[in-house]
Design an enzyme around this catalytic site. Structure first.
Site, PDB file in Angstrom:
ATOM      1  CE  LYS A  37      -0.749   0.291   5.127  1.00 52.48           C
ATOM      2  NZ  LYS A  37      -1.329  -0.878   6.026  1.00 52.48           N
ATOM      3  NE  ARG A 132      -5.460   0.480  11.216  1.00 53.22           N
ATOM      4  CZ  ARG A 132      -4.250   0.046  10.317  1.00 53.22           C
ATOM      5  NH1 ARG A 132      -3.695   1.179   9.945  1.00 53.22           N
ATOM      6  NH2 ARG A 132      -4.348  -0.971   9.704  1.00 53.22           N
TER       7      ARG A 132
HETATM    8  C1  LIG Z   1      -0.314  -1.536   6.642  1.00 53.62           C
HETATM    9  C2  LIG Z   1      -0.895  -2.725   7.090  1.00 53.62           C
HETATM   10  C3  LIG Z   1       0.078  -3.912   7.346  1.00 53.62           C
HETATM   11  C4  LIG Z   1       1.518  -3.663   7.136  1.00 53.62           C
HETATM   12  O1  LIG Z   1       2.251  -2.744   8.074  1.00 53.62           O
HETATM   13  P1  LIG Z   1       3.889  -2.317   8.072  1.00 53.62           P
HETATM   14  O2  LIG Z   1       4.083  -1.866   9.323  1.00 53.62           O
HETATM   15  O3  LIG Z   1       4.165  -1.656   6.817  1.00 53.62           O
HETATM   16  O4  LIG Z   1       4.480  -3.798   8.046  1.00 53.62           O
HETATM   17  C5  LIG Z   1      -0.129  -4.777   8.066  1.00 53.62           C
HETATM   18  N1  LIG Z   1      -1.661  -5.128   8.381  1.00 53.62           N
HETATM   19  C6  LIG Z   1      -2.506  -4.206   8.035  1.00 53.62           C
HETATM   20  C7  LIG Z   1      -4.063  -4.596   8.330  1.00 53.62           C
HETATM   21  C8  LIG Z   1      -2.170  -2.806   7.479  1.00 53.62           C
HETATM   22  O5  LIG Z   1      -3.176  -2.106   7.157  1.00 53.62           O
END
Ligand SMILES: *Cc1c(COP(=O)(O)O)cnc(C)c1O
Length: 367
Positions: A37, A132
């Protein structure tokens, strides 16, 4: 070289980082999904992650997953952001697996899947305190029961996300809680879960120290692969590169000017009233990168003696009085990026993306 400003993306470094982290996780029984992302689902970045051994690709946006699939990356099958009710049809059509926390959304996904004669996989999220996404622990078993009773839905796992909103650190304690929820879910569901998805880039220390509970078998890794950092303290992770992404901008103006503005003062371009310290005259540079290109607070000059003074939408203002190099108009300056700066630079159409390594033969890619 492309026009400035541009971002170099070193695919070999990303592949190397992925390989290093996949090996670490594999040694502890954890399968890695690479998260794209932060790079807007860039297909070449996803391919580098896959060459490095990640089992699949996940993204938070359907548009990014469509871009990946259109590029032939069929391993991009997981949607990370909770689906909106309004896009349930698009979700079941685009991805095999989504993360979920709302019964109403599960019902809509199930109906959409049934209409297509398919079954949509879900990972149910529980909130272990980061505040979250995720069902609150007291609601979680109800959510599992809902999923179980929907014939268009297949419960493939449970997960949690930490260190994203509340900055909550993954520990043996909260990960063991996740395992307990998994055991409860398996009891309700009457069969073992495929995935217990406990980890993101914040979990590297816990994994490496051997304290991650053995039943946690899935990690969703973005930042650690892209920027080579764990995300509890943002420590560089041993054996990974932190400079797979570098921002390049060009000197537009170079002048000796005062350090204090002259005249009566009001707000700046963004509604703030900046304060200044009189440091006498300084060598000042204007670069062609600003808030429309990058999150300025997240960039760090890669040249000693260069200090960022501020930015507007199109300019970065620097003090280069102590720079080692004798700069001229037209010179390029390089910057390291943090996660927020990388996200903004990847998203900005004004920043060219320049791939290096990975057999890309340095093709400029200007999406
Ligand atoms: C963005 C995201 C991740 C990845 O997180 P990082 O800290 O970049 O490894 C994992 N799980 C969810 C649900 C996310 O939104």
């Amino acid at each position: 070289m492309p026009d400035t400003p541009y971002l170099t993306i070193d695919l070999d470094k990303i592949e190397h980082n992925a390989r290093t982290l996949v090996a670490l996780c594999a040694a502890h029984g954890i399968t890695v999904t690479g998260v794209t992302k932060c790079v807007c689902g860039h297909p070449e970045v996803a391919r580098a992650m896959l060459r490095g051994g990640v089992a699949s690709i996940a993204d938070s946006r359907l548009a990014n997953i469509r871009r990946l699939k259109a590029a032939g990356i069929h391993q991009a099958g997981m949607l990370l952001r909770l689906p909106a009710l309004s896009v349930a049809d698009a979700v079941v059509e685009t991805v095999e697996l989504s993360l979920n926390s709302e019964p109403a959304v599960l019902a809509r996904l199930s109906a959409a899947a049934e209409r297509r004669g398919i079954v949509h996989g879900v990972i149910l999220m529980v909130d272990l305190g980061d505040l979250r996404e995720g069902a609150w622990p007291t609601e979680f078993t109800t959510l599992v029961q809902t999923a179980r009773n929907l014939s268009g839905i297949l419960l493939r796992g449970i997960g949690t996300n930490l260190a994203c909103f509340g900055g909550v650190v993954p520990t043996a304690t909260n990960m063991n809680q996740l395992v307990e929820f998994a055991v409860a879910a398996e009891r309700i569901n009457g069969r073992p879960l495929e995935w217990i998805s406990g980890a993101n880039s914040s979990a590297l220390e816990l994994i490496a120290s051997g304290r991650m509970p053995a039943r946690i078998n899935h990690a969703r890794l973005g930042e650690a692969i892209l920027l080579g950092r764990e995300t509890v303290q943002r420590k560089a992770w041993p054996g990974t590169h932190q400079d797979a992404f570098v921002l390049h901008a060009e000197v537009l103006e170079l002048n000796t000017k005062p350090s204090m503005p002259i005249g009566e003062r009001g707000e700046d371009a963004f509604g703030h009233r900046p304060s200044f310290r009189d440091r006498g005259p300084m060598r000042r540079v204007l670069l062609n990168v600003g808030r429309e290109d990058v999150m300025v607070e997240g960039v760090t000059p890669l040249e000693p003696g260069v200090e960022i003074l501020g930015a507007s939408s199109g300019y970065l203002v620097l003090d280069v009085s102590r720079a080692k190099r004798d700069l001229s108009v037209g010179d390029e300056l390089r910057f390291a990026l943090d996660y927020g700066a990388l996200l903004a630079a990847m998203t900005s159409e004004y920043v060219a993306k320049h791939l290096v390594g990975g057999g890309s033969r340095a093709v400029a890619d200007r999406r």
